[in-house]
Design a protein around this motif. Structure first.
Motif, short mmCIF file in Angstrom:
data_model
loop_
_atom_site.label_atom_id
_atom_site.label_comp_id
_atom_site.label_asym_id
_atom_site.label_seq_id
_atom_site.Cartn_x
_atom_site.Cartn_y
_atom_site.Cartn_z
N PRO A 1 0.80 -1.23 0.00
CA PRO A 1 0.00 0.00 0.00
C PRO A 1 0.83 1.28 0.00
CG PRO A 1 -0.78 -1.55 1.69
CD PRO A 1 0.56 -2.03 1.22
N LEU A 2 2.15 1.17 0.18
CA LEU A 2 3.00 2.36 0.30
C LEU A 2 3.20 3.05 -1.05
CD1 LEU A 2 5.82 0.79 2.52
CD2 LEU A 2 3.98 2.31 3.32
N ALA A 3 3.63 4.29 -0.97
CA ALA A 3 4.07 5.02 -2.17
C ALA A 3 5.59 4.95 -2.30
CB ALA A 3 3.62 6.47 -2.11
N VAL A 4 6.30 5.04 -1.15
CA VAL A 4 7.76 5.04 -1.15
C VAL A 4 8.26 4.13 -0.04
CG1 VAL A 4 9.85 6.42 -0.92
CG2 VAL A 4 7.84 7.40 -2.03
N LEU A 5 9.21 3.26 -0.37
CA LEU A 5 9.87 2.41 0.61
C LEU A 5 11.37 2.64 0.53
CD1 LEU A 5 10.02 0.05 2.66
CD2 LEU A 5 10.11 -1.50 0.69
N THR A 6 11.97 3.06 1.64
CA THR A 6 13.41 3.26 1.70
C THR A 6 14.03 2.09 2.45
OG1 THR A 6 13.17 5.67 1.69
CG2 THR A 6 15.26 4.79 2.48
N ILE A 7 15.03 1.45 1.84
CA ILE A 7 15.71 0.32 2.47
C ILE A 7 17.20 0.61 2.54
CG2 ILE A 7 13.97 -1.41 1.90
CD1 ILE A 7 15.59 -2.16 -0.54
N ASP A 8 17.83 0.21 3.62
CA ASP A 8 19.24 0.57 3.84
C ASP A 8 20.18 -0.53 3.33
OD1 ASP A 8 18.83 -1.40 5.74
OD2 ASP A 8 20.04 -0.39 7.27
N THR A 9 20.00 -0.95 2.11
CA THR A 9 20.89 -1.96 1.54
C THR A 9 21.59 -1.42 0.31
OG1 THR A 9 21.03 -4.20 0.63
CG2 THR A 9 19.03 -2.95 0.12
N LEU A 10 22.83 -1.84 0.12
CA LEU A 10 23.57 -1.50 -1.09
C LEU A 10 23.53 -2.65 -2.09
CD1 LEU A 10 26.68 0.26 0.50
CD2 LEU A 10 24.77 1.33 -0.67
N SER A 11 22.84 -3.73 -1.73
CA SER A 11 22.73 -4.89 -2.59
C SER A 11 21.72 -4.64 -3.71
CB SER A 11 22.31 -6.13 -1.79
OG SER A 11 21.92 -7.17 -2.65
N ILE A 12 22.20 -4.65 -4.96
CA ILE A 12 21.31 -4.48 -6.10
C ILE A 12 20.32 -5.64 -6.17
CG2 ILE A 12 21.21 -4.42 -8.62
CD1 ILE A 12 23.84 -2.91 -8.61
N ILE A 13 20.79 -6.84 -5.85
CA ILE A 13 19.93 -8.02 -5.91
C ILE A 13 18.77 -7.87 -4.94
CG2 ILE A 13 19.81 -10.50 -5.54
CD1 ILE A 13 21.39 -9.82 -7.98
N MET A 14 19.08 -7.45 -3.72
CA MET A 14 18.02 -7.31 -2.73
C MET A 14 17.05 -6.21 -3.12
SD MET A 14 18.23 -6.62 1.37
CE MET A 14 16.73 -6.65 2.34
N ALA A 15 17.58 -5.08 -3.60
CA ALA A 15 16.71 -3.97 -3.99
C ALA A 15 15.77 -4.40 -5.11
CB ALA A 15 17.55 -2.77 -4.42
N ALA A 16 16.29 -5.16 -6.09
CA ALA A 16 15.45 -5.63 -7.19
C ALA A 16 14.40 -6.61 -6.70
CB ALA A 16 16.32 -6.27 -8.27
N PHE A 17 14.81 -7.48 -5.80
CA PHE A 17 13.89 -8.47 -5.23
C PHE A 17 12.73 -7.78 -4.51
CE2 PHE A 17 13.04 -10.84 -1.17
CZ PHE A 17 12.23 -11.83 -1.72
N VAL A 18 13.04 -6.78 -3.69
CA VAL A 18 12.01 -6.06 -2.95
C VAL A 18 11.09 -5.30 -3.89
CG1 VAL A 18 11.58 -4.22 -1.27
CG2 VAL A 18 13.36 -5.92 -0.83
N ARG A 19 11.69 -4.60 -4.85
CA ARG A 19 10.88 -3.78 -5.76
C ARG A 19 10.01 -4.63 -6.68
NH1 ARG A 19 13.67 -0.83 -10.65
NH2 ARG A 19 13.77 -3.04 -11.21
N ASP A 20 10.59 -5.65 -7.30
CA ASP A 20 9.89 -6.39 -8.34
C ASP A 20 9.03 -7.52 -7.82
OD1 ASP A 20 11.17 -4.69 -10.04
OD2 ASP A 20 12.69 -6.13 -10.66
N ARG A 21 9.40 -8.08 -6.68
CA ARG A 21 8.69 -9.25 -6.19
C ARG A 21 7.81 -8.94 -4.97
NH1 ARG A 21 11.12 -13.75 -8.44
NH2 ARG A 21 12.07 -13.14 -10.41
#
Length: 231
Positions: A160-180
């Motif tokens: 339900p959020l508009a913006v989610l900020t996560i404190d990771t530098l991992s591209i894999i994790m960021a893609a996983f959170v955003r896309d999945r």
């Protein structure tokens, strides 16, 4: 005397506000109800923030700060809105009772707009906040402490959020959170907004490569094993 915040009518009003986060009418209805149930300061706070969102006049800013910074008002509203993320801190004695975590909650138009906490805290408590508060932005720290399979449990509270900020530098994790986990939510990392250009050129191996028409996974049964997610 029963607190109005424990009444079922208040929960219904909160759910109406959460269901229409861009609409001021449910918020004003809630303010009227609070006026009628002995909470004039909270009602005023909602109205002041709504007016300030329309026209940021100095007198509105001063009144907003006076209400929110009152130790008997603002911190208590934060506890009511975000239990466990914000909590009473009893210290070493009854006389040293305080509120822990009130600074984690940013109010806008009278209700929580942004929350900051650890990923584990959100995993445990986000389910009690999102259905009843119009939170649009969430900042999570210590994200890599939460196993990938546990992120699926958080998905209903992140989508339900508009913006989610996560404190990771991992591209894999960021893609996983955003896309999945929360497709459609703007994901921000310490490097800035996580955009397609970051992973252009197919640098991510399947199943994390972004496609022109991404199809979110149905659930944790589709999640690759831990060894396939190097973060």
């Amino acid at each position: 005397m029963t607190s109005p915040y424990t009444l079922p009518e208040w929960e219904l009003l909160l759910k109406a506000v959460a269901a229409s986060p861009d609409d001021d009418l449910p918020r004003l209805v809630a303010a009227d109800w609070l006026d009628e149930h002995g909470e004039p300061e909270r009602a005023e706070f909602i109205r002041v923030q709504i007016e300030r969102a329309k026209a940021d006049r100095p007198e509105l800013e001063l009144r907003e700060k006076a209400l929110l910074n009152n130790p008997l008002l603002g911190p208590i509203w934060a506890i009511e809105a975000c239990p466990n993320v914000v909590s009473l801190d009893f210290g070493s004695s009854v006389r040293s009772v305080g509120v822990s975590g009130a600074e984690r909650v940013t109010f806008r138009r009278g209700f929580p707009f942004r929350i900051a906490c650890t990923a584990d805290e959100w995993l445990r408590h986000g389910g009690g906040i999102i259905p009843r508060q119009p939170v649009r932005e969430l900042a999570l720290t210590r994200c890599e402490d939460v196993e990938p399979t546990r992120w699926w449990q958080m998905a209903p509270t992140l989508r339900p959020l508009a913006v989610l900020t996560i404190d990771t530098l991992s591209i894999i994790m960021a893609a996983f959170v955003r896309d999945r986990i929360c497709p459609g939510v703007r994901v921000v990392t310490p490097d800035g907004p996580f955009e397609d250009e970051i992973i252009a050129g197919g640098s991510l191996a399947p199943p994390f490569r972004r496609t022109s028409s991404p199809t979110p996974l149905a659930g944790p049964e589709d999640l690759p094993g831990r060894s396939d997610i190097p973060f």
